[in-house]
Design a protein around this motif. Structure first.
Motif, mmCIF file in Angstrom:
data_model
loop_
_atom_site.group_PDB
_atom_site.id
_atom_site.type_symbol
_atom_site.label_atom_id
_atom_site.label_comp_id
_atom_site.label_asym_id
_atom_site.label_seq_id
_atom_site.Cartn_x
_atom_site.Cartn_y
_atom_site.Cartn_z
ATOM 1 N N GLU A 50 0.812 -1.216 0.000
ATOM 2 C CA GLU A 50 0.000 0.000 0.000
ATOM 3 C C GLU A 50 0.849 1.271 0.000
ATOM 4 O O GLU A 50 0.567 2.222 -0.742
ATOM 5 C CB GLU A 50 -0.934 -0.005 1.220
ATOM 6 C CG GLU A 50 -1.924 1.137 1.193
ATOM 7 C CD GLU A 50 -2.909 1.083 2.349
ATOM 8 O OE1 GLU A 50 -2.976 0.045 3.028
ATOM 9 O OE2 GLU A 50 -3.609 2.078 2.556
ATOM 10 N N LEU A 51 1.901 1.260 0.791
ATOM 11 C CA LEU A 51 2.720 2.465 0.894
ATOM 12 C C LEU A 51 3.360 2.810 -0.458
ATOM 13 O O LEU A 51 3.328 3.952 -0.916
ATOM 14 C CB LEU A 51 3.794 2.283 1.973
ATOM 15 C CG LEU A 51 4.657 3.522 2.221
ATOM 16 C CD1 LEU A 51 3.806 4.671 2.757
ATOM 17 C CD2 LEU A 51 5.795 3.203 3.199
ATOM 18 N N GLU A 52 3.918 1.760 -1.074
ATOM 19 C CA GLU A 52 4.554 1.959 -2.382
ATOM 20 C C GLU A 52 3.529 2.510 -3.388
ATOM 21 O O GLU A 52 3.809 3.407 -4.184
ATOM 22 C CB GLU A 52 5.113 0.611 -2.873
ATOM 23 C CG GLU A 52 5.906 0.717 -4.161
ATOM 24 C CD GLU A 52 6.363 -0.637 -4.711
ATOM 25 O OE1 GLU A 52 5.868 -1.683 -4.227
ATOM 26 O OE2 GLU A 52 7.194 -0.632 -5.634
ATOM 27 N N LYS A 96 -7.777 -4.487 -6.352
ATOM 28 C CA LYS A 96 -8.464 -4.697 -5.094
ATOM 29 C C LYS A 96 -7.446 -4.552 -3.966
ATOM 30 O O LYS A 96 -6.268 -4.878 -4.145
ATOM 31 C CB LYS A 96 -9.045 -6.114 -5.070
ATOM 32 C CG LYS A 96 -10.111 -6.324 -4.027
ATOM 33 C CD LYS A 96 -10.713 -7.703 -4.251
ATOM 34 C CE LYS A 96 -11.841 -7.984 -3.313
ATOM 35 N NZ LYS A 96 -12.456 -9.280 -3.590
ATOM 36 N N LYS A 97 -7.927 -4.034 -2.830
ATOM 37 C CA LYS A 97 -7.017 -3.931 -1.680
ATOM 38 C C LYS A 97 -7.460 -4.975 -0.669
ATOM 39 O O LYS A 97 -8.635 -5.004 -0.283
ATOM 40 C CB LYS A 97 -7.124 -2.518 -1.096
ATOM 41 C CG LYS A 97 -6.031 -2.189 -0.098
ATOM 42 C CD LYS A 97 -6.201 -0.781 0.441
ATOM 43 C CE LYS A 97 -6.204 -0.841 1.938
ATOM 44 N NZ LYS A 97 -6.528 0.392 2.601
ATOM 45 N N ASN A 98 -6.540 -5.837 -0.227
ATOM 46 C CA ASN A 98 -6.945 -6.849 0.757
ATOM 47 C C ASN A 98 -6.751 -6.338 2.188
ATOM 48 O O ASN A 98 -6.285 -5.210 2.403
ATOM 49 C CB ASN A 98 -6.215 -8.178 0.503
ATOM 50 C CG ASN A 98 -4.712 -8.051 0.733
ATOM 51 O OD1 ASN A 98 -4.255 -7.115 1.390
ATOM 52 N ND2 ASN A 98 -3.957 -8.988 0.178
ATOM 53 N N GLU A 152 -2.515 -4.980 0.855
ATOM 54 C CA GLU A 152 -1.861 -5.184 -0.443
ATOM 55 C C GLU A 152 -2.846 -4.916 -1.589
ATOM 56 O O GLU A 152 -4.026 -5.227 -1.481
ATOM 57 C CB GLU A 152 -1.376 -6.633 -0.553
ATOM 58 C CG GLU A 152 -0.222 -6.968 0.347
ATOM 59 C CD GLU A 152 -0.011 -8.471 0.432
ATOM 60 O OE1 GLU A 152 1.136 -8.877 0.672
ATOM 61 O OE2 GLU A 152 -0.998 -9.224 0.276
ATOM 62 N N ILE A 153 -2.275 -4.391 -2.650
ATOM 63 C CA ILE A 153 -3.112 -4.134 -3.826
ATOM 64 C C ILE A 153 -2.828 -5.263 -4.808
ATOM 65 O O ILE A 153 -1.662 -5.557 -5.092
ATOM 66 C CB ILE A 153 -2.738 -2.789 -4.500
ATOM 67 C CG1 ILE A 153 -2.465 -1.677 -3.474
ATOM 68 C CG2 ILE A 153 -3.765 -2.387 -5.545
ATOM 69 C CD1 ILE A 153 -3.582 -1.325 -2.558
#
Lengths: 557, 342
Positions: free
Chosen positions: A472-474, A526-528, A532-533
Motif C-alpha cells: 500500500e505504501l509503495e 483490489k485492496k486486501n 496489499e493491492i
C-alpha cells in the motif's frame, strides 16, 4: 482563453423550432439532397468516365464486389431486395455487351452508374423526425438517469431524479462558446472512441448543450431490428456499410457527408475509425470522412453561403469500458492488423443490451469538449474568427486560394486533412480528463513493470497473481508522484484533471480502486485486509493503464 | 503568370530572380534600401546583370501584397529574423519556396554540448512554426550562382508536400536553360542540401592536398552514405539523396572552386586558418556550422565519420592529415549499406 464549465442541466435549444434545424430542412427535402449528392459524386468520378471503356470496367468490378459481399459476408441487415437490384444491373451490363459493336454505349453505361449511385444514396440516407427526436429528448434522460444512478439493488426504483444524472455524467467545455458558434456556422464533433456506449453518450451530451441534432454514420449492422432501425434512421443516422470498399461507394459516402455539411447540418465523426483496442488515446487517425469538412468549407466559401464549419474534438472518459477485455485481447493478439470487432453479432439489440449493462454498472463518466477550431486546426475566437498558431487572425478562404481565386485541389485537401488530424490528436491529448481509475491503473501497472524491468509487456501480462501484489505504501507514493506530475501538466494545459484528483491520497486510492473497470467479472484492482493491492487481470490493468501511456509519466512511478 | 517575389539579394537570390524573370515579373526584396536602389538604377549587383523584368524593393508590405509566390533565399542565421519581419504580411494564401541550405538551431551551438532533435529545424519547419503560411516548399540542387548567372544550363528540384507548390514553382522557374524537377520528399531534399556543404569542405581539403579523382570519388560516395544515415535518423527517406539535391549537388560542389564550402576546405589545406578564411568570404559557408550541428546531434547514433573528422580539424586543431588518417583507418562496411534493404 476557453471558459470551461460543467453543465448542471440541459440547456435551452440554440434554435428553438425543430422545423428550422438544418437537419430537418435537409432530410425533409430528401429528393433535392440526394440529387445534389449524386451530381457531386459524378463530378468527382471523372476517373471512371473520362477514359473510354473505363466506366464499363468499373461497373463490372463494382458488380463483382457486391456479389462477393452478398455471398461471402452476408449480414442479417442486408435488404433481401438487394439481390434483385444487382441481378438487374448484371442484366443491363450484359445487354450493353451484346450491342457493343453496334455503336456508342457510353450513354447506357452512364445510366447504370446513375442507378447504382441512386441505390447507394437511398440506402444511406437518414431522416429527421421531430416527433422521434422529442420522444428521445423526453425519454432518454429519464431512462439514462435511472440506469446510470441505479446500482442493481435499486434498479427498479421507478422515480430517480434526472438531476442525479449529472453526478455521474459530467459534460465539460467552453459550452457558451460552442452555443455561440452554432449560431454562426456548422458544428462538427469528433470524439475519441473507446466503447459502443460512446454514441448514446455523446448524443445525449450534444442534446444537453442545446445544439440542433447531428447527422452521423452508423454501421448497417446496427440496423437489424425494424422499430429501432427506424428510430435511428429518424434521428439522423445514415447507413454506412464498411464491407464496401470500392471507390464509387467511398466517393458516394464522402459526397453525402460533404453535401450535408454544405447544407449546414451538424455532423459527428469518429476520426479514430474503430474503437481504441489498447485503451490508449488515438495516435493516428483514419481521416476518411474527416476530409469532407475541408471540401465542404471550400464549397461554402466558393458557391455557398460562406458559413464556417467549426470542429470540436471531444474526449469521453470512462472508469469502466464493458468491452475492455475483448478489445485488449484483440489488440494483443492482432497488433497492427485492421479488423472490425463488430460483426454479425453486433446488432442493435446486442448493443442496447450491452449499453444497458454498462450504464447500470458505470461509476461515472466525463465528456470533455475541447476548444473549437476551424477546418485547418486553427483555434477560433469568441466571434468565430480563425487565429493561427502564431496568434494572427487568418481567413479560411486564403487556404484555398491560388492566384487570388478559390481553387479545388484534392491533393492539397488531403494534406490539410492530415494537419487537421494532427490537431485533433493534440486536442484529444490536452482535453483528456484524468479520472481516479486512470491514475491508479497507471501507477499499479508501472510499479509491476519496474519490478520486472527485463520482461516484455507480454511476459508481464503473464505473471502469476502473487508476483503482482503491491504494498500500500509503495502504491500511495506512486499515486502522489504521478499526481504531482499531472498537476504540472495541467498547469501547462497538457491534460485535465477530474475533481477526484484533489482528494487526499487514501480516498483517491480507494475511489480509483473501486471504480477502475468496476464491473468486470474479474477485479482490475483490489485492496486486501493486509493492505496489499492486487489484480485478477493484468490485461485489464494494462488496458486501463494505457489511457495515460502517452504523457511521459513512467519516470514518476 | 503573376508577379513572383524573391527575398534576399545574395548571389543565389539574384541568380534565381534572373531565372524567374524569363517567365514572369519579379520583385526582389533587399534588406537595405541602398541595395534596392542600386539594383533598380544600375541594373547590376554582385557582378550579376539584373534582368529588366526584375525590380527591387525595400518594402516588405509591397512584396508580400503583390507576390503570393515567394522565394526566400536568406542565410539560415538570418532566416528567423526575416520571417519575424514578414510575418505580419504573410497569410495562408502565400506559397513560400525557400532556397536556404542551412538549419535553424534553437540554441547557441557554441554554448552547448549536445542538441536535441526538436532544437534543430529545417527552414520549412521554421516557416511553418513562425508564420501562418502552410504551403511551403524548398528549392535545391547543383545551382552554383555564378554559372546560373552566366545562363549556363542547369537543373534543380522543388520539393513540397503540396503538389500545387511544386507545380507553381515549376511554372515560374522552368525554362529552356533551367530544368525544374519535382519531389514530395521535402525533409530529404532539405537535409541533402544542408549536409552536402560539409562534404564539400572535405572535397576542398582533398584538392588542396593534391589528391586526385579516385580520392574524390571515394569521398563523394561515402559522403552521400553519411548524408543518408543522418537523413534516416531524422525521418527522411533515402530517395531524395539520390536526386539533384543529393548526388547532383554533391558532384557540383565537391568539384568546384565556385563553392564557398569547397574553398573553405581548399584554403585550410593550403595552411590558412579558419578565421582568415571566414574573413575573406563575402557570404556564409553553411558547412562550417553544419559540421558542429552534426557533431552535437551525435547522440542519435547515426554514422558520421566525415563530420567527426572535420570537427576535429575545424574546431579541435587537428591537422588535416590527422583527420584523413582517422577516417581512412575506420573499419569498412558494406558498399551500399545506406540502402534500407541492406
Amino acid at each position: 482563453m476557453p471558459n470551461r464549465k460543467t453543465i448542471e442541466k440541459p440547456l435551452p435549444p440554440v434554435i428553438e423550432n425543430m422545423e428550422d434545424w438544418p437537419i430537418y430542412k435537409t432530410y425533409n427535402n430528401e429528393e433535392e439532397f440526394l440529387e445534389k449528392v449524386k451530381s457531386y459524386v459524378l463530378k468527382n468520378s471523372s476517373w471512371m468516365t473520362v477514359e473510354s471503356g473505363k466506366l464499363r470496367e468499373e461497373l463490372k468490378n463494382i458488380l463483382y464486389q457486391e456479389k462477393i459481399r452478398l455471398t461471402k459476408t452476408p449480414w442479417k441487415s442486408d435488404d433481401p431486395k438487394e439481390k434483385l437490384f444487382w441481378s438487374g444491373i448484371k442484366k443491363q451490363i450484359r445487354s450493353v455487351k451484346s450491342i457493343e459493336n453496334k455503336g456508342d454505349t457510353a450513354e447506357i453505361d452512364e445510366k447504370i452508374l446513375d442507378e447504382i449511385i441512386d441505390f447507394y444514396t437511398k440506402e444511406m440516407v437518414a431522416n429527421f423526425k421531430p416527433s422521434s427526436f422529442r420522444f428521445a429528448q423526453k425519454a432518454l434522460p429519464y431512462v439514462y438517469s435511472r440506469l446510470i444512478n441505479s446500482f442493481p439493488q435499486i434498479l427498479f426504483k421507478v422515480f430517480s431524479s434526472v438531476d442525479k444524472l449529472y453526478d455521474r455524467m459530467k459534460i465539460q467545455g467552453d459550452i457558451d462558446h460552442i452555443r455561440k458558434l452554432q449560431e454562426m456556422g456548422t458544428i462538427v464533433v469528433v470524439p475519441t472512441h473507446y466503447s459502443n456506449l460512446d454514441s448514446p453518450t455523446i448524443g445525449l451530451s450534444l442534446n444537453n448543450l442545446g445544439l440542433p441534432a447531428f447527422t452521423y454514420g452508423a454501421g448497417v449492422n446496427l440496423f437489424t431490428i425494424k422499430a429501432l432501425s427506424n428510430f435511428m434512421h429518424n434521428m439522423g443516422a445514415y447507413k454506412v456499410d464498411r464491407r464496401r470498399k470500392h471507390r464509387l461507394y467511398i466517393e458516394t459516402l464522402k459526397s453525402y457527408s460533404t453535401i450535408a455539411l454544405t447544407k449546414d447540418v451538424n455532423s459527428l465523426f469518429y476520426p479514430g475509425g474503430s474503437r481504441s483496442h489498447s485503451g490508449e488515446l488515438e495516435e493516428k487517425l483514419k481521416l476518411g470522412l474527416l476530409g469532407t469538412v475541408i471540401d465542404a468549407q471550400r464549397i461554402n466559401l466558393k458557391d455557398g453561403n460562406g458559413k464556417k464549419i467549426f470542429i470540436i474534438p471531444a474526449t469521453l472518459n470512462y472508469h469502466y469500458v464493458l468491452e475492455a477485455k475483448k478489445l485488449i485481447e484483440h489488440h494483443l493478439k492482432d497488433q497492427g492488423k485492421e479488423q472490425y470487432l463488430e460483426d454479425e453479432n453486433t446488432n442493435t439489440y446486442g448493443l442496447l443490451k450491452r449499453t444497458y449493462k454498462v450504464i447500470t454498472s458505470n461509476p461515472g463518466m466525463t465528456i470533455s469538449f475541447a476548444p473549437a477550431m476551424d477546418v485547418f486546426g486553427n483555434r477560433v475566437d469568441e466571434d468565430g474568427n480563425s487565429i493561427s498558431a502564431v496568434g494572427k487572425e487568418v481567413k479560411v478562404a486564403d487556404y484555398f486560394k491560388l492566384n487570388g481565386k478559390i481553387v479545388r485541389d484534392v491533393q492539397r485537401d488531403s494534406q490539410y486533412t492530415q494537419i487537421l488530424g494532427e490537431r485533433i490528436l493534440q486536442e484529444f491529448k490536452e482535453n483528456t480528463v484524468v479520472l481516479s481509475s486512470n491514475l491508479v491503473a497507471f501507477v499499479a501497472f508501472q510499479i509491476i513493470r519496474k519490478r520486472f524491468k527485463q520482461f516484455s509487456v507480454f511476459e508481464i501480462l503473464g505473471l502469476p497473481q502473487d508476483e503482482t501484489k503491491i504494498a500500500e505504501l509503495e502504491f500511495k507514493i506512486g499515486i502522489d508522484h504521478v499526481r504531482d506530475r499531472l498537476k504540472v501538466l495541467e498547469r501547462e494545459d497538457k491534460i485535465l484533471l477530474s475533481e477526484e484528483l484533489e482528494l487526499p491520497t487514501e480516498e483517491l486510492m480507494i475511489s480509483g480502486i473501486e471504480k477502475v473497470g468496476s464491473s468486470h467479472p474479474k477485479y482490475v484492482l483490489k485492496k486486501n485486509k493486509k493492505g496489499e493491492i492486487s489484480t485478477q487481470s493484468m490485461k485489464l490493468l494494462y488496458y486501463y493503464h494505457n489511457k495515460l501511456s502517452s504523457y511521459g509519466l513512467e519516470d514518476y512511478v | 503568370m503573376k508577379k513572383v517575389g524573391v527575398i534576399g539579394t545574395g548571389n543565389f537570390g539574384l541568380a534565381l530572380a534572373n531565372l524567374l524573370a524569363l517567365n514572369c515579373e519579379v520583385l526582389i526584396y533587399a534588406r537595405r534600401e541602398e541595395i534596392a536602389n542600386k539594383i533598380n538604377t544600375e541594373r547590376e549587383h554582385k557582378g550579376q546583370t539584373i534582368n529588366e523584368k526584375v525590380r527591387a524593393t525595400n518594402n516588405i508590405e509591397e512584396i508580400a501584397t503583390d507576390c503570393k509566390l515567394l522565394f526566400p533565399i536568406v542565410p539560415s542565421s538570418n532566416f528567423k529574423e526575416m520571417l519575424e519581419k514578414f510575418n505580419p504580411f504573410l497569410n495562408p494564401e502565400h506559397i513560400l519556396i525557400h532556397g536556404t541550405k542551412g538549419l535553424h538551431i534553437e540554441k547557441d551551438i557554441n554554448e552547448v554540448e549536445e542538441l536535441n532533435k526538436t532544437e534543430v529545424l529545417t527552414m520549412s519547419e521554421l516557416i511553418l512554426r513562425e508564420t501562418s503560411v502552410v504551403r511551403v516548399g524548398c528549392i535545391a540542387g547543383p545551382n552554383l550562382a555564378k554559372e546560373l548567372s552566366n545562363k549556363e544550363i542547369a537543373g534543380t528540384v522543388i520539393a513540397s508536400r503540396y503538389n500545387e507548390v511544386v507545380r507553381e514553382g515549376k511554372k515560374a522557374l522552368n525554362s529552356s536553360i533551367f530544368r525544374v524537377y519535382g519531389s514530395n520528399q521535402v525533409l530529404g531534399v532539405e537535409l541533402a542540401s544542408v549536409l552536402k556543404n560539409y562534404i564539400a569542405i572535405a572535397a576542398g581539403m582533398l584538392e588542396g592536398l593534391g589528391y586526385g579523382d579516385n580520392s574524390k570519388a571515394l569521398l563523394i560516395t561515402r559522403g552521400m552514405a553519411e548524408m543518408v544515415f543522418f537523413g534516416k535518423a531524422f525521418g527522411a527517406s533515402e530517395k531524395a539523396f539520390m536526386g539533384l539535391a543529393g548526388i547532383g549537388d554533391l558532384m557540383a560542389t565537391c568539384n568546384s572552386k565556385l563553392s564557398r564550402n569547397f574553398r573553405v576546405g581548399y584554403n585550410l589545406a593550403k595552411g590558412k586558418s579558419i578565421d582568415e578564411i571566414l574573413e575573406d568570404l563575402s557570404e556564409v559557408a553553411e558547412g562550417i556550422k553544419t559540421v558542429k550541428v552534426v557533431k552535437l546531434l551525435a547522440g542519435y547514433g547515426f554514422n558520421s565519420p566525415l563530420a567527426d573528422a572535420l570537427h576535429k580539424v575545424i574546431y579541435e586543431d587537428w591537422e588535416i592529415k590527422q583527420g584523413l588518417d582517422y577516417v581512412m583507418n575506420l573499419p569498412v562496411s558494406d558498399d551500399t549499406d545506406f540502402f534500407s534493404s541492406n
